[in-house]
Write a protein that holds these residues in place. Structure first.
Motif, PDB file in Angstrom:
ATOM      1  N   GLY A 313     -11.592 -58.481   6.075  1.00 58.26           N
ATOM      2  CA  GLY A 313     -12.498 -57.804   6.051  1.00 58.26           C
ATOM      3  C   GLY A 313     -13.299 -57.525   7.429  1.00 58.26           C
ATOM      4  O   GLY A 313     -12.699 -58.324   8.402  1.00 58.26           O
ATOM      5  N   THR A 421     -20.036 -53.804   2.428  1.00 52.05           N
ATOM      6  CA  THR A 421     -19.062 -53.146   1.780  1.00 52.05           C
ATOM      7  C   THR A 421     -18.977 -51.640   2.508  1.00 52.05           C
ATOM      8  O   THR A 421     -17.712 -51.100   2.600  1.00 52.05           O
ATOM      9  CB  THR A 421     -19.279 -53.236   0.311  1.00 52.05           C
ATOM     10  N   ASN A 424     -16.971 -51.208   5.682  1.00 56.23           N
ATOM     11  CA  ASN A 424     -15.718 -51.453   5.467  1.00 56.23           C
ATOM     12  C   ASN A 424     -14.835 -50.316   4.852  1.00 56.23           C
ATOM     13  O   ASN A 424     -13.898 -49.994   5.186  1.00 56.23           O
ATOM     14  CB  ASN A 424     -15.359 -52.858   4.420  1.00 56.23           C
ATOM     15  N   ILE A 454     -11.310 -56.025  -0.186  1.00 57.33           N
ATOM     16  CA  ILE A 454     -12.499 -55.405  -1.059  1.00 57.33           C
ATOM     17  C   ILE A 454     -12.261 -55.422  -2.279  1.00 57.33           C
ATOM     18  O   ILE A 454     -13.436 -56.241  -3.083  1.00 57.33           O
ATOM     19  CB  ILE A 454     -12.477 -53.614  -0.685  1.00 57.33           C
ATOM     20  N   LEU A 458     -15.284 -58.233  -3.091  1.00 59.64           N
ATOM     21  CA  LEU A 458     -16.478 -57.510  -3.182  1.00 59.64           C
ATOM     22  C   LEU A 458     -16.570 -56.730  -4.465  1.00 59.64           C
ATOM     23  O   LEU A 458     -17.629 -55.836  -4.704  1.00 59.64           O
ATOM     24  CB  LEU A 458     -16.504 -56.363  -2.007  1.00 59.64           C
ATOM     25  N   LEU A 465     -19.638 -53.192  -7.410  1.00 57.17           N
ATOM     26  CA  LEU A 465     -19.424 -53.660  -6.229  1.00 57.17           C
ATOM     27  C   LEU A 465     -20.502 -54.469  -5.340  1.00 57.17           C
ATOM     28  O   LEU A 465     -21.661 -54.445  -6.082  1.00 57.17           O
ATOM     29  CB  LEU A 465     -19.472 -52.279  -5.164  1.00 57.17           C
ATOM     30  N   ASP A 482     -22.163 -48.143  -0.842  1.00 66.19           N
ATOM     31  CA  ASP A 482     -21.012 -48.978  -0.959  1.00 66.19           C
ATOM     32  C   ASP A 482     -19.789 -48.206  -1.737  1.00 66.19           C
ATOM     33  O   ASP A 482     -18.872 -48.194  -1.611  1.00 66.19           O
ATOM     34  CB  ASP A 482     -21.411 -50.185  -1.437  1.00 66.19           C
ATOM     35  N   VAL A 486     -16.418 -46.798  -0.447  1.00 65.72           N
ATOM     36  CA  VAL A 486     -15.196 -47.404  -0.935  1.00 65.72           C
ATOM     37  C   VAL A 486     -14.039 -46.434  -1.637  1.00 65.72           C
ATOM     38  O   VAL A 486     -13.006 -46.290  -1.414  1.00 65.72           O
ATOM     39  CB  VAL A 486     -15.602 -48.633  -1.670  1.00 65.72           C
TER      40      VAL A 486
END
Length: 683
Positions: A313, A421, A424, A454, A458, A465, A482, A486
């Motif tokens: 991460g 999240t 990322n 993830i 997550l 999430l 998030d 993602v």
């Protein structure tokens, strides 16, 4: 022996680095939670909400001047329930109170300090406040609440009504889609604000605004608009040359305080770098400018060296402030250089380096410190020293390596090691775009490891999430940002790996958003799930800023997923959303650049490029490294795929390329050039 802190408050129980920075203040800080909010109501106490983040310079200044001071603490503890909020952990809270501050004062920023009624409705706000003024205002407002509470309650009621009003999106019935000719007029008006010499807008401070530049890159490219192309190139070049880019260690800071991108606010955020990596990778694909390629590679090196967790991460940020040799916490101390230091470290290479990075009046900052900034092409420097461009860069690379070694001896800026999240997701997208356009498999492997992080850390057992992760724990439910980021990252990972796992995960997360975040009246999505605690407003985040809004990312996702899964009816929802947003986009395009980009995509031909057969990988590689923002890609070497774009198209002993539009395909071709001619026709 370590000195035992004189004070400790309840923030010591938290994991956020920002909250932990305040755990030994004499202020009786609490984190935002139901128990603390209930206590405010039961005790009929005003709430003092102070919002910031770990990398924020002025947050540290106010902590030192106010929150570490015992006189201030007495004033705060006597009458208020004091709540500290990490804006990065709780963007839902930050959205509401930042809107309140902007309504009250006309501007915003952090630290964000709000006074609110016991039920959370705000009535006063400010950013940085000095000690005596802070004590004075707290005492005056507490006195007013005791003696004339209706005055404060009335103001708070009006504010609460206003907060809901400004977050309402007006819906126009039967709006036409925004056309290319509409967009041309919008860009023409918008371009009057452009600084065509130094890039960005004609103002200071200057933010990099990758969302705007991403749209303008596509617009200039598709419309063959030389002026816009030149503006985008100027901006990207000046940003890459500027002090806002860390020439020694890679990566970008938040923004520059001046017009020439020279002196940054020195904090370095994952989200800025994720978005800028993606932007510069696309710009490299469109232009083949090696400066852009170098920026991407150096920025990824930065996040890999400084922000990558052992579990794959990415951490959130590096602080603006760092310690000087005398132990004083100063903004930018880690990054700046004195002339005599450079002369000593670089020796005979110093004169060339000084010309290259403006160790002169142009690069001077303050107190004998220089921030490295370029102002000329390498060929110009080479002419002065009778060297080729390659020789200049060889010397500069050697110099920067020496400076990096020297800089490693300094005290590093503090690290905010929480993992978010949404950020990322942005970094994942940056890595996939880098692999797509630069072709180094290392970047694909980094992206895959991050995507698995993830999924493994997550996502809960129900497929929902989380928003955060620290020390192996995730505690905050995911927000729309998030899910949107993602989903975008997973779709992009599919488009470079052709592993359908990522597309299926994107689809599952999208269904969760549709089921749990939808605002049925507008088609948009609320920032918080309908399963989460109710704040004083359910926010619709639609305005694009440095980061694109969660709703605009989600709308882009629906466009792509409508092509991959036409049976899902995502296109109908997308049209409802765009109908809702039309007036906002056309009235205020500067704050809706990602929406404008989506309008451009929807008003032009948009292609599905499908490669089927044993030899699909090299063909896909030669296709996707072209700058083709108006296409999605799918590929398989299997008859077994059930993906609608791929299903029933496999032919033994052949690798075929299908170019389709709205599900209708032209006759398949076997040569990449033939496929590219079709997709590039409008360019």
């Amino acid at each position: 022996m370590a000195k035992h802190p004189k004070f400790t408050n309840n923030l010591i129980k938290e994991s956020s680095p920002y909250l932990l920075q305040h755990a030994h203040n004499p202020v009786n800080w609490e984190a935002w939670n139901a128990k603390t909010l209930q206590r405010a109501i039961e005790e009929n106490k005003l709430i003092l909400i102070s919002i910031g983040y770990a990398a924020c310079h002025w947050c540290h200044v106010m902590e030192h001047e106010c929150f570490e001071d015992e006189d201030v603490a007495r004033a705060m503890n006597s009458h208020f329930i004091n709540i500290k909020v990490d804006r990065e952990e709780r963007p839902d809270i930050d959205h509401i109170y930042m809107d309140a501050l902007q309504m009250m004062t006309g501007s915003g920023g952090w630290p964000l300090n709000i006074l609110a009624l016991p039920d959370g409705r705000p009535f006063w706000g400010a950013t940085f406040v000095k000690k005596q003024e802070w004590i004075l205002v707290l005492n005056q407002l507490q006195e007013l609440y005791e003696n004339n509470p209706q005055k404060i309650i009335g103001y708070a009621e009006n504010m609460a009504h206003g907060l809901k009003e400004i977050n309402t999106v007006a819906i126009e019935k039967n709006s036409d889609i925004i056309t290319v000719s509409d967009i041309k007029e919008i860009v023409k008006d918008w371009s009057t604000y452009f600084d065509t010499f130094l890039g960005g807008y004609k103002r200071a401070p200057k933010f990099m605004m990758p969302v705007n530049l991403n749209f303008l890159l596509h617009y200039g490219h598709s419309q063959k608009d030389d002026a816009i192309n030149k503006y985008v190139h100027t901006t990207l070049t000046r940003m890459a040359w500027g002090g806002i880019f860390d020439h020694v260690g890679g990566g970008f800071s938040r923004y520059s305080v001046d017009t020439k991108w020279h002196v940054p606010h020195f904090e370095k955020m994952l989200y800025d770098n994720g978005l800028l990596i993606s932007l510069y990778a696309k710009a490299y694909a469109a232009t083949k400018n090696t400066l852009y390629k170098n920026v991407v590679q150096q920025s990824i090196s930065f996040i890999e060296e400084e922000l990558l967790d052992a579990s794959n991460g990415f951490y959130s940020s590096l602080d603006a402030d760092s310690l000087t040799k005398t132990g004083k916490l100063v903004e930018g101390a880690f990054y700046v250089w004195e002339e005599k230091q450079l002369q000593k470290i670089l020796g005979e290479n110093y004169p060339l380096f000084a010309d290259f990075y403006s160790i002169n009046s142009y690069g001077f900052w303050e107190e004998d410190n220089y921030v490295l900034i370029r102002d000329a092409e390498a060929t110009e420097i080479g002419d002065k020293y009778n060297l080729s461009e390659e020789q200049v860069f060889n010397i500069i690379t050697k110099c920067l390596d020496s400076l990096k070694q020297e800089r490693e001896k300094r005290d590093k800026p503090r690290l905010d090691d929480k993992i978010l999240t949404s950020w990322n997701g942005l970094a994942l997208k940056g890595l996939t775009d880098t692999y797509r356009y630069l072709g180094n498999k290392k970047y694909l492997e980094m992206a895959q490891r991050n995507a698995h992080f993830i999924l493994n850390n997550l996502v809960d057992k129900e497929g929902r999430l989380y928003h955060n992760h620290k020390n192996g724990k995730s505690t905050i439910s995911g927000f729309l940002e998030d899910y949107a980021a993602v989903i975008d990252g997973f779709i992009s990972l599919y488009e470079v790996s052709y592993d359908e796992t990522w597309l299926i995960h994107s689809l599952k997360l999208t269904h969760y958003v549709l089921d749990n975040f939808s605002d049925t009246s507008t088609g948009l999505f609320f920032f918080t799930s309908n399963k989460e605690e109710a704040l004083i407003r359910k926010t619709l985040e639609v305005a694009d800023n440095v980061i694109p809004s969660s709703n605009s990312i989600m709308a882009h996702n629906l466009l792509k997923l409508s092509k991959y899964f036409p049976e899902e009816n995502f296109e109908t929802r997308l049209k409802q959303i765009m109908n809702t947003m039309r007036k906002s986009i056309t009235d205020n395009p500067q704050n809706h650049a990602n929406w404008l980009h989506l309008s451009l995509l929807m008003s032009q031909d948009y292609y599905e490029v499908v490669v089927i057969g044993e030899n699909f990988e090299p063909i896909c590689r030669s296709l996707i490294n072209n700058y083709l923002p108006n296409a999605i890609f799918a590929a398989s070497n299997s008859k077994a795929s059930n993906l609608p774009l791929v299903k029933n198209r496999y032919i033994d002993n052949k690798t075929l390329i299908y170019v389709c539009k709205k599900g209708t395909c032209q006759l398949p071709v076997e040569e990449t050039e033939d496929a590219l001619k079709i997709v590039k026709a409008q360019f």
